[in-house]
Design an enzyme around this catalytic site. Structure first.
Site, PDB file in Angstrom:
ATOM      1  N   ARG A  49       0.935  -1.000  -0.029  1.00 31.76           N
ATOM      2  CA  ARG A  49      -0.068  -0.039   0.021  1.00 31.76           C
ATOM      3  C   ARG A  49       0.993   1.099   0.007  1.00 31.76           C
ATOM      4  O   ARG A  49       2.159   1.009   0.291  1.00 31.76           O
ATOM      5  CB  ARG A  49      -0.956   0.042   1.088  1.00 31.76           C
ATOM      6  CG  ARG A  49      -0.582  -0.678   2.426  1.00 31.76           C
ATOM      7  CD  ARG A  49       0.235   0.207   3.206  1.00 31.76           C
ATOM      8  NE  ARG A  49       0.062   1.631   3.418  1.00 31.76           N
ATOM      9  CZ  ARG A  49       1.082   2.555   3.499  1.00 31.76           C
ATOM     10  NH1 ARG A  49       2.287   2.004   3.785  1.00 31.76           N
ATOM     11  NH2 ARG A  49       0.600   3.825   3.633  1.00 31.76           N
ATOM     12  N   GLY A  50       0.203   2.433  -0.244  1.00 29.07           N
ATOM     13  CA  GLY A  50       0.840   3.489  -0.125  1.00 29.07           C
ATOM     14  C   GLY A  50       1.101   3.923  -1.836  1.00 29.07           C
ATOM     15  O   GLY A  50       1.299   2.899  -2.656  1.00 29.07           O
ATOM     16  N   ALA A  51       0.723   4.945  -2.238  1.00 32.19           N
ATOM     17  CA  ALA A  51       0.475   5.276  -3.704  1.00 32.19           C
ATOM     18  C   ALA A  51       1.897   4.904  -4.516  1.00 32.19           C
ATOM     19  O   ALA A  51       1.586   4.071  -5.487  1.00 32.19           O
ATOM     20  CB  ALA A  51       0.370   7.027  -3.805  1.00 32.19           C
TER      21      ALA A  51
ATOM     22  N   ARG B 199      -7.300  -0.696  -6.969  1.00 34.58           N
ATOM     23  CA  ARG B 199      -7.590   0.503  -6.020  1.00 34.58           C
ATOM     24  C   ARG B 199      -8.058   1.564  -7.162  1.00 34.58           C
ATOM     25  O   ARG B 199      -7.030   1.948  -7.908  1.00 34.58           O
ATOM     26  CB  ARG B 199      -6.666   0.753  -5.037  1.00 34.58           C
ATOM     27  CG  ARG B 199      -6.626  -0.446  -4.073  1.00 34.58           C
ATOM     28  CD  ARG B 199      -5.616  -0.050  -2.782  1.00 34.58           C
ATOM     29  NE  ARG B 199      -6.260   0.825  -1.945  1.00 34.58           N
ATOM     30  CZ  ARG B 199      -5.701   1.427  -0.960  1.00 34.58           C
ATOM     31  NH1 ARG B 199      -4.297   0.924  -0.734  1.00 34.58           N
ATOM     32  NH2 ARG B 199      -6.165   2.161   0.174  1.00 34.58           N
TER      33      ARG B 199
ATOM     34  N   GLN C 293      -2.313   2.682   9.762  1.00 30.44           N
ATOM     35  CA  GLN C 293      -0.761   2.947   9.298  1.00 30.44           C
ATOM     36  C   GLN C 293       0.098   3.748  10.047  1.00 30.44           C
ATOM     37  O   GLN C 293       1.297   3.452   9.840  1.00 30.44           O
ATOM     38  CB  GLN C 293      -0.921   3.512   7.733  1.00 30.44           C
ATOM     39  CG  GLN C 293      -1.656   2.401   6.559  1.00 30.44           C
ATOM     40  CD  GLN C 293      -3.478   2.830   6.597  1.00 30.44           C
ATOM     41  OE1 GLN C 293      -3.799   3.193   7.509  1.00 30.44           O
ATOM     42  NE2 GLN C 293      -3.872   2.597   5.422  1.00 30.44           N
TER      43      GLN C 293
ATOM     44  N   ASP D  81      -2.182  10.924  -2.752  1.00 35.07           N
ATOM     45  CA  ASP D  81      -2.525   9.772  -3.655  1.00 35.07           C
ATOM     46  C   ASP D  81      -2.926  10.332  -5.018  1.00 35.07           C
ATOM     47  O   ASP D  81      -2.728   9.682  -5.924  1.00 35.07           O
ATOM     48  CB  ASP D  81      -3.755   8.985  -2.945  1.00 35.07           C
ATOM     49  CG  ASP D  81      -3.087   8.211  -1.893  1.00 35.07           C
ATOM     50  OD1 ASP D  81      -3.137   8.705  -0.782  1.00 35.07           O
ATOM     51  OD2 ASP D  81      -2.981   6.934  -2.102  1.00 35.07           O
TER      52      ASP D  81
ATOM     53  N   ASN E  10      -5.763  12.394   0.019  1.00 32.55           N
ATOM     54  CA  ASN E  10      -4.764  11.582   0.811  1.00 32.55           C
ATOM     55  C   ASN E  10      -5.803  10.846   1.895  1.00 32.55           C
ATOM     56  O   ASN E  10      -6.884  11.033   1.883  1.00 32.55           O
ATOM     57  CB  ASN E  10      -3.804  12.587   1.466  1.00 32.55           C
ATOM     58  CG  ASN E  10      -2.619  11.869   2.230  1.00 32.55           C
ATOM     59  OD1 ASN E  10      -2.074  10.865   1.440  1.00 32.55           O
ATOM     60  ND2 ASN E  10      -2.310  12.268   3.314  1.00 32.55           N
ATOM     61  N   LYS E  11      -5.015  10.216   2.622  1.00 30.78           N
ATOM     62  CA  LYS E  11      -5.624   9.402   3.592  1.00 30.78           C
ATOM     63  C   LYS E  11      -6.676  10.092   4.418  1.00 30.78           C
ATOM     64  O   LYS E  11      -6.694  10.974   4.832  1.00 30.78           O
ATOM     65  CB  LYS E  11      -4.554   8.632   4.601  1.00 30.78           C
ATOM     66  CG  LYS E  11      -5.169   8.078   5.653  1.00 30.78           C
ATOM     67  CD  LYS E  11      -5.895   6.666   5.115  1.00 30.78           C
ATOM     68  CE  LYS E  11      -5.348   5.763   4.299  1.00 30.78           C
ATOM     69  NZ  LYS E  11      -6.161   4.669   3.407  1.00 30.78           N
TER      70      LYS E  11
END
Ligand code: MRU
Length: 337
Positions: free
Chosen positions: A52-54, A86, A187, A228, A238-239
């Site tokens: 995970r993570g862009a 995603r 996270q 993201d 973003n998150k």
């Protein structure tokens, strides 16, 4: 910069005939690795947040295309499945577009692998450069708050926002780091704290709901986050929880920095309103560490990203430079095709 101390985690590793992924669902309790031998394995790893993570999902997807080429999987199907894994992080689509172009130009297996490796190597170089650019904005002795995980685990290495924090700590500009837990996947608690403790960086975990109170105490001068997808007017996805941090930061006079490689910039999306926000299973909110904590029969709403308007952002840092107080005009000047 002592990269041996501050840049040693490699969560996405190509092993010649398969992709070796550090399973981020199990950290920090267990360091387990997944071996992906088919593009479909990579799709599953992205969808289920093993990777995970862009930037990291873009890199993993590029290796997924290499696996599809090696195994003779129909390339259009593999590209479509990887793309659908995603919806929010545009790095995924950006990396797949690059791989698709190479494939369409007749690239063989070796050439596809070289392209995936280039995507990975360029990301690491971008992060190290952004670390220097972002750290230069921070006054000596500052406190900073970050959200989610934007470190080596989320990228090819070093990190975006966490790369700026690493560089800022190394230069003595950052005296104290705070990391929000980042419910529901934790996270910040599970991954950012893991990276910071391994680096020997003084860091304090806070509950997500402690952020505004922390800012009121004067302990932080910057909120530093990743992204993201950054739209053409500077609006930034973003998150989930990033938007409320930006609002609280503005109220308290705390500055707000977004750090992301240019592969996160989506000039084809005019504003944040057009960014698809991933909705995940409400079940993710009902349990903590696999234990159900919410009454049976409850319902939940679980968007996992939000959009911070450009007007709340003091600086967008990419490897191409710093855009202060982003506007559509400034974005156009920096990222015009
Ligand atoms: O759901 P995740 O863990 O993939 O979300 C990650 C984030 O929101 C990060 O802040 C973003 O991808 C930048 S990572 C360098």
């Amino acid at each position: 910069m002592d990269y041996d101390r501050y840049d040693h985690i490699r969560a996405v590793q190509w092993r010649g005939d398969h992709l070796h992924l550090l399973d981020q669902r199990r950290l920090p309790q267990e360091e387990c690795w997944l071996d992906c031998r088919q593009a479909a394995d990579v799709v599953q790893a992205i969808r289920e947040l093993a990777v995970r993570g862009a930037p990291a999902i873009g890199i993993a997807a590029a290796w997924g295309v290499v696996l599809a080429g090696r195994s003779g999987t129909d390339m259009d199907t593999a590209l479509a499945d990887l793309r659908a894994a995603r919806p929010t992080a545009v790095n995924l689509m950006w990396a797949l577009d690059r791989m698709r172009a190479r494939h369409a130009a007749g690239a063989d297996a070796a050439a596809l692998a070289a392209e995936a490796q280039a995507i990975q190597d360029e990301d690491l170089a971008a992060n190290r450069h952004m670390g220097e650019l972002g750290a230069a904005l921070i006054a000596s002795g500052s406190g900073v708050l970050t959200h989610c995980n934007t470190g080596s685990l989320a990228t090819a290495g070093f990190g975006t926002a966490l790369g700026v924090i690493r560089a800022g700590v190394a230069q003595g500009r950052i005296a104290q780091v705070y990391a929000g837990e980042t419910r529901p996947w934790q996270q910040g608690a599970r991954l950012t704290m893991y990276e910071l403790v391994r680096d020997g960086i003084a860091a304090r975990l806070i509950a997500d709901s402690a952020a505004a109170h922390l800012m009121k105490t004067g302990a932080v001068q910057w909120v530093i986050v990743g992204a993201d997808r950054i739209a053409a007017n500077g609006d930034t996805a973003n998150k989930i929880g990033t938007y409320q941090l930006a609002i609280a930061a503005k109220y308290h006079g705390v500055k707000f920095m977004v750090v992301a490689p240019s592969s996160t910039v989506d000039m084809a999306t005019a504003s944040g309103d057009a960014i698809a926000i991933e909705m995940r299973d409400p079940e993710e909110l009902f349990s903590i560490a696999g234990k159900r904590v919410v009454v049976a029969g409850a319902q939940a709403w679980n968007p996992v990203f939000d959009v911070t308007p450009a007007a709340l952002i003091d600086a967008i840092v990419t490897e191409r430079g710093v855009i202060e107080r982003p506007t559509a005009q400034a974005m156009q000047a920096a990222f015009r095709a």
